[in-house]
Design a protein around this motif. Structure first.
Motif: not given
Ligand code: HEM
Length: 124
Positions: A85-86, A89-90, A92-96, A98-99, A102
């Motif tokens: 996920g990180i 996110a780094v 910039q291909t999605g944050e789902t 990571a959410k 976490s």
């Protein structure tokens, strides 16, 4: 060491071996873009999981409870989801991921908070 303490420790050693290889790769290539993911693999996957394993070894009463197995499942899912996920996110291909990762990681810590207080009179 046996039972859930073993499993926390055994998986933690695998996470840190991968994390170290990843660190060496970052050093060798000079590309540190994914340092945050490497850091979380090592700090959640190795340090936090090994601390959980140490606690369950010191407090066998807590380790015998079914909640310890649920804790391991949530913590493991957290590590396995938060790290990619990180990376995403780094990049910039999605944050789902990571959410989700976490949230699971926080949930695993809340289970641990509950466990520590519930077993305050048990153990060494
Ligand atoms: C063979 C072992 C390791 C190598 C070669 C390595 C290598 C690296 C490299 C190259 C960076 C990026 C530095 C930068 O961009 O400034 C880094 C960052 C970091 N590493 Fe490691 N590492 C290793 C093990 C570990 C372990 C065991 C932990 C924690 C238990 C850890 C935690 C961190 C942290 C917190 C960062 C900073 C991340 C950030 O600034 O976003 N590393 N490491």
């Amino acid at each position: 060491m046996k039972g859930i303490s073993f499993w926390f420790f055994a998986t933690a050693t695998i996470y840190v071996a991968i994390g170290m290889a990843w660190g060496i790769m970052m050093s060798a290539t000079g590309d540190h873009k994914l340092a945050a993911a490497h850091a979380h693999l090592n700090l959640i996957g190795w340090v936090t999981m090994a601390l959980f394993g140490t606690y369950y070894h010191l407090v066998p009463k807590a380790a015998e409870n079914v909640l310890a197995k649920i804790h391991f499942a949530i913590a493991t899912a957290g590590v396995l989801i938060i790290v990619p996920g990180i990376v995403m996110a780094v990049q910039q291909t999605g944050e789902t991921l990571a959410k989700i990762g976490s949230t699971l990681t926080l949930l695993s810590m809340l289970v641990f908070v509950f466990t520590v207080f519930r077993n305050r009179m048990a153990g060494a």
